[in-house]
Design a protein around this motif. Structure first.
Motif, PDB file in Angstrom:
ATOM      1  N   GLN A 174       0.771  -1.236  -0.239  1.00 40.14           N
ATOM      2  CA  GLN A 174      -0.031   0.055  -0.159  1.00 40.14           C
ATOM      3  C   GLN A 174       0.869   1.250  -0.105  1.00 40.14           C
ATOM      4  OE1 GLN A 174      -2.624   0.272   3.222  1.00 40.14           O
ATOM      5  NE2 GLN A 174      -3.968   1.853   2.444  1.00 40.14           N
ATOM      6  N   GLY A 175       0.680   2.094  -0.725  1.00 38.50           N
ATOM      7  CA  GLY A 175       1.153   3.556  -1.027  1.00 38.50           C
ATOM      8  C   GLY A 175       2.495   3.305  -2.050  1.00 38.50           C
ATOM      9  N   TRP A 176       2.739   2.102  -2.782  1.00 40.17           N
ATOM     10  CA  TRP A 176       3.733   2.139  -3.594  1.00 40.17           C
ATOM     11  C   TRP A 176       2.961   1.916  -5.127  1.00 40.17           C
ATOM     12  CZ3 TRP A 176       8.912   0.162  -2.653  1.00 40.17           C
ATOM     13  CH2 TRP A 176       9.427   0.281  -1.095  1.00 40.17           C
ATOM     14  N   LEU A 177       3.706   2.438  -5.978  1.00 39.95           N
ATOM     15  CA  LEU A 177       3.426   2.313  -7.663  1.00 39.95           C
ATOM     16  C   LEU A 177       4.059   1.190  -8.070  1.00 39.95           C
ATOM     17  CD1 LEU A 177       4.007   6.096  -7.915  1.00 39.95           C
ATOM     18  CD2 LEU A 177       1.822   5.191  -7.629  1.00 39.95           C
ATOM     19  N   MET A 178       3.338   0.838  -9.106  1.00 37.33           N
ATOM     20  CA  MET A 178       3.672  -0.270  -9.763  1.00 37.33           C
ATOM     21  C   MET A 178       4.331   0.208 -11.295  1.00 37.33           C
ATOM     22  SD  MET A 178       1.841  -4.122 -10.839  1.00 37.33           S
ATOM     23  CE  MET A 178       2.453  -4.913  -9.246  1.00 37.33           C
ATOM     24  N   PHE A 179       5.371  -0.198 -11.695  1.00 36.84           N
ATOM     25  CA  PHE A 179       5.625  -0.088 -13.414  1.00 36.84           C
ATOM     26  C   PHE A 179       6.335  -1.337 -13.661  1.00 36.84           C
ATOM     27  CE2 PHE A 179       8.521   1.266 -16.583  1.00 36.84           C
ATOM     28  CZ  PHE A 179       7.632   1.804 -17.719  1.00 36.84           C
ATOM     29  N   GLY A 180       5.967  -1.988 -14.738  1.00 35.12           N
ATOM     30  CA  GLY A 180       6.711  -3.318 -15.018  1.00 35.12           C
ATOM     31  C   GLY A 180       6.840  -4.351 -13.823  1.00 35.12           C
ATOM     32  N   SER A 181       7.887  -4.910 -13.473  1.00 33.32           N
ATOM     33  CA  SER A 181       7.992  -5.669 -12.414  1.00 33.32           C
ATOM     34  C   SER A 181       8.295  -5.279 -11.331  1.00 33.32           C
ATOM     35  CB  SER A 181       8.927  -6.915 -12.852  1.00 33.32           C
ATOM     36  OG  SER A 181      10.275  -6.540 -13.228  1.00 33.32           O
ATOM     37  N   SER A 182       8.590  -3.723 -11.185  1.00 37.41           N
ATOM     38  CA  SER A 182       9.092  -3.191  -9.755  1.00 37.41           C
ATOM     39  C   SER A 182       7.963  -2.406  -9.280  1.00 37.41           C
ATOM     40  CB  SER A 182       9.896  -2.127 -10.263  1.00 37.41           C
ATOM     41  OG  SER A 182      11.064  -2.856 -10.742  1.00 37.41           O
ATOM     42  N   CYS A 183       8.135  -2.093  -7.871  1.00 38.63           N
ATOM     43  CA  CYS A 183       7.393  -1.337  -6.884  1.00 38.63           C
ATOM     44  C   CYS A 183       7.986  -0.280  -6.720  1.00 38.63           C
ATOM     45  CB  CYS A 183       6.587  -2.048  -5.808  1.00 38.63           C
ATOM     46  SG  CYS A 183       5.743  -3.529  -6.162  1.00 38.63           S
ATOM     47  N   TYR A 184       7.548   1.036  -6.759  1.00 39.54           N
ATOM     48  CA  TYR A 184       8.269   2.202  -6.155  1.00 39.54           C
ATOM     49  C   TYR A 184       7.633   3.179  -5.156  1.00 39.54           C
ATOM     50  CZ  TYR A 184       9.828   1.456 -10.956  1.00 39.54           C
ATOM     51  OH  TYR A 184      10.442   0.674 -11.908  1.00 39.54           O
ATOM     52  N   TYR A 185       8.313   3.421  -4.255  1.00 41.74           N
ATOM     53  CA  TYR A 185       7.853   4.240  -3.062  1.00 41.74           C
ATOM     54  C   TYR A 185       8.559   5.749  -3.256  1.00 41.74           C
ATOM     55  CZ  TYR A 185       7.661   6.126   1.616  1.00 41.74           C
ATOM     56  OH  TYR A 185       7.363   7.194   2.662  1.00 41.74           O
ATOM     57  N   ILE A 186       7.875   6.500  -3.275  1.00 44.08           N
ATOM     58  CA  ILE A 186       8.198   8.274  -3.389  1.00 44.08           C
ATOM     59  C   ILE A 186       8.008   8.898  -2.212  1.00 44.08           C
ATOM     60  CG2 ILE A 186       8.109  10.126  -4.480  1.00 44.08           C
ATOM     61  CD1 ILE A 186       7.047   8.426  -7.219  1.00 44.08           C
ATOM     62  N   SER A 187       8.952   9.222  -1.448  1.00 46.37           N
ATOM     63  CA  SER A 187       8.761   9.716  -0.161  1.00 46.37           C
ATOM     64  C   SER A 187       8.344  11.113  -0.152  1.00 46.37           C
ATOM     65  CB  SER A 187      10.225   9.988   0.409  1.00 46.37           C
ATOM     66  OG  SER A 187      11.082  10.916  -0.006  1.00 46.37           O
ATOM     67  N   SER A 188       7.710  11.442   0.941  1.00 46.22           N
ATOM     68  CA  SER A 188       7.373  12.841   1.344  1.00 46.22           C
ATOM     69  C   SER A 188       8.227  13.608   2.060  1.00 46.22           C
ATOM     70  CB  SER A 188       5.879  12.915   1.802  1.00 46.22           C
ATOM     71  OG  SER A 188       5.936  12.219   3.158  1.00 46.22           O
ATOM     72  N   GLN A 189       9.175  13.097   2.683  1.00 41.05           N
ATOM     73  CA  GLN A 189      10.070  13.659   3.652  1.00 41.05           C
ATOM     74  C   GLN A 189      11.306  14.041   2.730  1.00 41.05           C
ATOM     75  OE1 GLN A 189      10.531  10.771   6.941  1.00 41.05           O
ATOM     76  NE2 GLN A 189       8.864  11.693   7.811  1.00 41.05           N
ATOM     77  N   ARG A 190      12.107  14.685   3.435  1.00 38.15           N
ATOM     78  CA  ARG A 190      13.491  15.086   2.790  1.00 38.15           C
ATOM     79  C   ARG A 190      14.698  14.649   3.757  1.00 38.15           C
ATOM     80  NH1 ARG A 190      12.376  18.646  -1.402  1.00 38.15           N
ATOM     81  NH2 ARG A 190      10.508  19.568  -1.295  1.00 38.15           N
ATOM     82  N   ARG A 191      15.755  13.977   2.895  1.00 39.30           N
ATOM     83  CA  ARG A 191      16.682  13.404   3.921  1.00 39.30           C
ATOM     84  C   ARG A 191      17.872  13.621   2.847  1.00 39.30           C
ATOM     85  NH1 ARG A 191      14.387   7.976   7.009  1.00 39.30           N
ATOM     86  NH2 ARG A 191      12.742   9.214   8.143  1.00 39.30           N
ATOM     87  N   SER A 192      19.214  13.209   3.442  1.00 44.03           N
ATOM     88  CA  SER A 192      20.347  12.995   2.787  1.00 44.03           C
ATOM     89  C   SER A 192      20.327  11.721   1.680  1.00 44.03           C
ATOM     90  CB  SER A 192      21.571  12.944   3.750  1.00 44.03           C
ATOM     91  OG  SER A 192      21.632  12.137   4.356  1.00 44.03           O
ATOM     92  N   TRP A 193      21.335  11.652   0.836  1.00 48.94           N
ATOM     93  CA  TRP A 193      21.593  10.553  -0.058  1.00 48.94           C
ATOM     94  C   TRP A 193      21.545   9.355   1.114  1.00 48.94           C
ATOM     95  CZ3 TRP A 193      24.602   6.592  -1.684  1.00 48.94           C
ATOM     96  CH2 TRP A 193      24.410   6.076  -2.709  1.00 48.94           C
ATOM     97  N   ASP A 194      22.535   9.321   1.916  1.00 47.71           N
ATOM     98  CA  ASP A 194      22.584   8.034   2.805  1.00 47.71           C
ATOM     99  C   ASP A 194      21.574   7.707   3.671  1.00 47.71           C
ATOM    100  OD1 ASP A 194      25.603   7.362   2.062  1.00 47.71           O
ATOM    101  OD2 ASP A 194      25.684   9.494   2.586  1.00 47.71           O
ATOM    102  N   ALA A 195      20.897   8.770   4.409  1.00 49.29           N
ATOM    103  CA  ALA A 195      19.674   8.626   5.104  1.00 49.29           C
ATOM    104  C   ALA A 195      18.648   8.019   4.189  1.00 49.29           C
ATOM    105  CB  ALA A 195      19.145   9.610   5.822  1.00 49.29           C
ATOM    106  N   SER A 196      18.381   8.441   2.874  1.00 48.14           N
ATOM    107  CA  SER A 196      17.153   7.850   2.103  1.00 48.14           C
ATOM    108  C   SER A 196      17.519   6.518   1.713  1.00 48.14           C
ATOM    109  CB  SER A 196      17.436   8.974   0.843  1.00 48.14           C
ATOM    110  OG  SER A 196      17.089  10.319   1.032  1.00 48.14           O
TER     111      SER A 196
END
Length: 207
Positions: free
Chosen positions: A83-105
């Motif tokens: 729930q809350g993820w998007l599907m494209f092809g054979s993958s699921c994607y989560y797009i955050s609403s928060q902001r963090r550094s690359w490593d924390a992300s």
């Protein structure tokens, strides 16, 4: 001598008027059966229209289910994204609403049993473009300046994917992490300082 009332032909009178024909009840009933009343005809039209609407709604529901059905794996098991993820092809994607550094992300993605997104095609990049103005993706050139590597160890194909205008440029004394930009006249992959705070995109695959 008793007297009896006198009667004669002139005393008998009769009224003769115009002949009026009365309708036959049986014939009127038969005519009514042959010709439906306007009200009954209207009800039939409404019921027929309602039935057609129900059939069309059923067809639409089936079509929508087929359109959004997730792909299945080789074993025939139906796959779906959390729930809350998007599907494209054979993958699921989560797009955050928060902001963090690359490593924390990236750490957040790992905790979600995923990793920062690896973009393998222009179609996948086009799908992910536009959700945010800037979002971290899983590429970096920390190990060797100018050699961009995805988090899965594969090399970034600079010629195949779209980079934002003039990127990567290594500005601000070193930009070793990659993000995806969607800005006016600045759309595509971009190198940026890893400590900057961005939204991010996680990806998990079915296989």
């Amino acid at each position: 001598m008793e007297s009896f009332p006198h009667s004669s032909a002139c005393d008998l009178t009769a009224e003769i008027g115009d002949y009026q024909q009365f309708p036959n009840p049986g014939a009127e009933h038969a005519a009514t059966e042959r010709t439906p009343k306007p009200k009954l005809r209207h009800v039939r039209v409404v019921l027929l229209s309602f039935g057609l609407l129900c059939v069309l709604q059923g067809i639409l529901n089936v079509a929508l289910r087929l359109a959004v059905r997730e792909p299945t794996d080789a074993g025939g098991t139906e796959q779906s994204c959390p729930q809350g993820w998007l599907m494209f092809g054979s993958s699921c994607y989560y797009i955050s609403s928060q902001r963090r550094s690359w490593d924390a992300s990236r750490q957040d993605c790992v905790q979600r049993d995923a990793d920062l997104v690896v973009i393998n095609s222009t179609q996948e990049q086009a799908f992910l473009t536009g959700f945010t103005m800037a979002a971290w993706v899983g590429m970096t050139d920390r190990e060797e300046e100018g050699t961009w590597i995805w988090v899965d160890g594969t090399r970034v194909d600079k010629d195949r994917l779209q980079w934002a205008r003039g990127q990567p440029d290594g500005a601000f004394g070193g930009e070793d992490c990659g993000d995806l930009r969607t800005m006016i006249d600045f759309i595509g992959l971009n190198d940026f300082m890893c400590s900057a705070r961005n939204q991010w995109i996680c990806e998990k695959t079915f296989w």
